[in-house]
Design a protein around this motif. Structure first.
Motif, PDB file in Angstrom:
ATOM      1  N   GLU A   3       0.822  -1.208   0.000  1.00  0.00           N
ATOM      2  CA  GLU A   3       0.000   0.000   0.000  1.00  0.00           C
ATOM      3  C   GLU A   3       0.856   1.258   0.000  1.00  0.00           C
ATOM      4  O   GLU A   3       0.472   2.286  -0.556  1.00  0.00           O
ATOM      5  CB  GLU A   3      -0.932  -0.017   1.212  1.00  0.00           C
ATOM      6  N   LEU A   6       1.518   2.810  -3.467  1.00  0.00           N
ATOM      7  CA  LEU A   6       0.428   3.288  -4.319  1.00  0.00           C
ATOM      8  C   LEU A   6       0.572   4.755  -4.722  1.00  0.00           C
ATOM      9  O   LEU A   6       0.325   5.102  -5.885  1.00  0.00           O
ATOM     10  CB  LEU A   6      -0.921   3.039  -3.632  1.00  0.00           C
ATOM     11  N   ARG A  29      -5.603  -3.109  -6.212  1.00  0.00           N
ATOM     12  CA  ARG A  29      -4.931  -3.995  -5.257  1.00  0.00           C
ATOM     13  C   ARG A  29      -5.934  -4.832  -4.474  1.00  0.00           C
ATOM     14  O   ARG A  29      -5.692  -6.006  -4.197  1.00  0.00           O
ATOM     15  CB  ARG A  29      -4.080  -3.148  -4.310  1.00  0.00           C
ATOM     16  N   HIS A  30      -7.072  -4.244  -4.136  1.00  0.00           N
ATOM     17  CA  HIS A  30      -8.063  -4.975  -3.358  1.00  0.00           C
ATOM     18  C   HIS A  30      -8.862  -5.954  -4.222  1.00  0.00           C
ATOM     19  O   HIS A  30      -9.405  -6.923  -3.704  1.00  0.00           O
ATOM     20  CB  HIS A  30      -9.028  -3.995  -2.683  1.00  0.00           C
ATOM     21  N   ALA A  33      -5.584  -9.335  -4.741  1.00  0.00           N
ATOM     22  CA  ALA A  33      -4.474  -9.015  -3.837  1.00  0.00           C
ATOM     23  C   ALA A  33      -3.124  -9.450  -4.395  1.00  0.00           C
ATOM     24  O   ALA A  33      -2.092  -8.888  -4.048  1.00  0.00           O
ATOM     25  CB  ALA A  33      -4.713  -9.658  -2.472  1.00  0.00           C
ATOM     26  N   LEU A  36      -0.940  -7.136  -8.479  1.00  0.00           N
ATOM     27  CA  LEU A  36      -0.353  -5.808  -8.707  1.00  0.00           C
ATOM     28  C   LEU A  36       1.100  -5.864  -8.253  1.00  0.00           C
ATOM     29  O   LEU A  36       1.374  -6.230  -7.113  1.00  0.00           O
ATOM     30  CB  LEU A  36      -1.130  -4.758  -7.908  1.00  0.00           C
ATOM     31  N   ALA A  50      -0.343  -4.395 -13.563  1.00  0.00           N
ATOM     32  CA  ALA A  50      -1.476  -5.065 -12.915  1.00  0.00           C
ATOM     33  C   ALA A  50      -1.930  -6.198 -13.816  1.00  0.00           C
ATOM     34  O   ALA A  50      -2.053  -6.029 -15.027  1.00  0.00           O
ATOM     35  CB  ALA A  50      -2.620  -4.092 -12.663  1.00  0.00           C
TER      36      ALA A  50
END
Length: 292
Positions: A3, A6, A29-30, A33, A36, A50
């Protein structure tokens, strides 16, 4: 990718002209998981990609870039191979390609399906995005009601599932639930969803810290419904407005032209595997080119 990375990746995307929505990278990302990645030389980040696996039927490659100073050394190919390996076994993989990259991607088995147009609304044309009236029997449901009514939220999920390659409840729940965006839903007098849209702030390539607005997704059963949603979402917004629409939907082309939007970019949707059969006539704006 953690995170903490980002903001860095979002800034790279801004510099490339992607105009990323605020908070978009966190949704990637969510959604998957493990999908990325950041490419590093030692401790120095040099690129990202991604490879989002929605399910065994569909995946998408996006947010693919290498910093200019590190291009031409094979690092992009390494990232690319890593994303493809993550999507091994997925029946269909999509991506959004710059026109000059078509030959490169075709060597990996990707085939062009249709063009995607990026539209931008100049400030001088903003007044055209107002006054659209819904036909009798239709009503707009705003963000607050969507958040409070699980049934309304489920209507959006079901409607979206009919317009996508595969249902994406996890992604859409994240996407619509972000606090930095506004969501509107059109419902008929029988309680059925007939369209929905979202707008969120984005980072412009015009200058560091400059903010505009990205519209998407924008889906509707008819142009009049799409127009009413667009006008409500755009009302009282300042700064440039942008939306990415499939050229395969001429109704979207007419709607955006009528409101003064201008074409400022073009990419090409490509697929490896059987392309999904989508109701293009209902798709007026894509959620995000980096997620398909």
């Amino acid at each position: 990718m953690s995170e903490a990375h980002l903001p860095l990746v979002t800034e790279w995307a801004r510099q490339e002209g992607f105009c990323p929505g605020v908070g978009d990278a966190g949704v990637y990302r969510h959604t998957d998981a493990g999908g990325l990645w950041l490419g590093c030389l030692g401790e120095e980040p040099v690129g990202c990609v991604a490879g989002i696996r929605y399910d065994q039927r569909y995946g998408f490659i996006g947010l693919f870039l290498v910093r200019p100073a590190f291009r031409g050394r094979g690092y992009g190919v390494a990232l690319w191979r890593h994303a493809l390996a993550h999507l091994e076994g997925v029946a269909c993989i999509g991506l959004e390609a710059a026109p000059e990259r078509l030959i490169d991607y075709s060597r990996w088995g990707f085939v062009a399906a249709y063009d995607t147009l990026r539209w931008r609304l100049p400030a001088a044309s903003r007044s055209r995005c107002s006054g659209a009236v819904l036909p009798r029997g239709y009503a707009v449901v705003g963000r607050a009601e969507l958040a409070a009514d699980a049934g309304a939220h489920d209507l959006v999920l079901a409607y979206d599932a009919r317009h996508e390659a595969t249902p994406r409840p996890h992604f859409l729940g994240e996407w619509l639930g972000q606090s930095n965006g506004t969501v509107e839903l059109v419902r008929d007098d029988l309680g059925c969803c007939r369209g929905f849209g979202r707008i969120r702030p984005c980072l412009l390539s015009d200058g560091a810290g400059a903010l505009g607005w990205r519209l998407g997704p924008l889906l509707a059963d008819a142009p009049v419904l799409a127009g009413a949603l667009l006008d409500r979402l755009c009302s009282e917004r300042t700064g440039p407005l942008m939306i990415d629409a499939p050229e395969a939907n001429p109704r979207a082309h007419r709607l955006l032209q009528e409101r003064g939007f201008q074409i400022v970019g073009r990419t090409v949707r490509m697929y490896r595997g059987r392309p999904p059969a989508l109701p293009q006539q209902d798709i007026y704006g894509l959620a995000c080119l980096e997620l398909g």
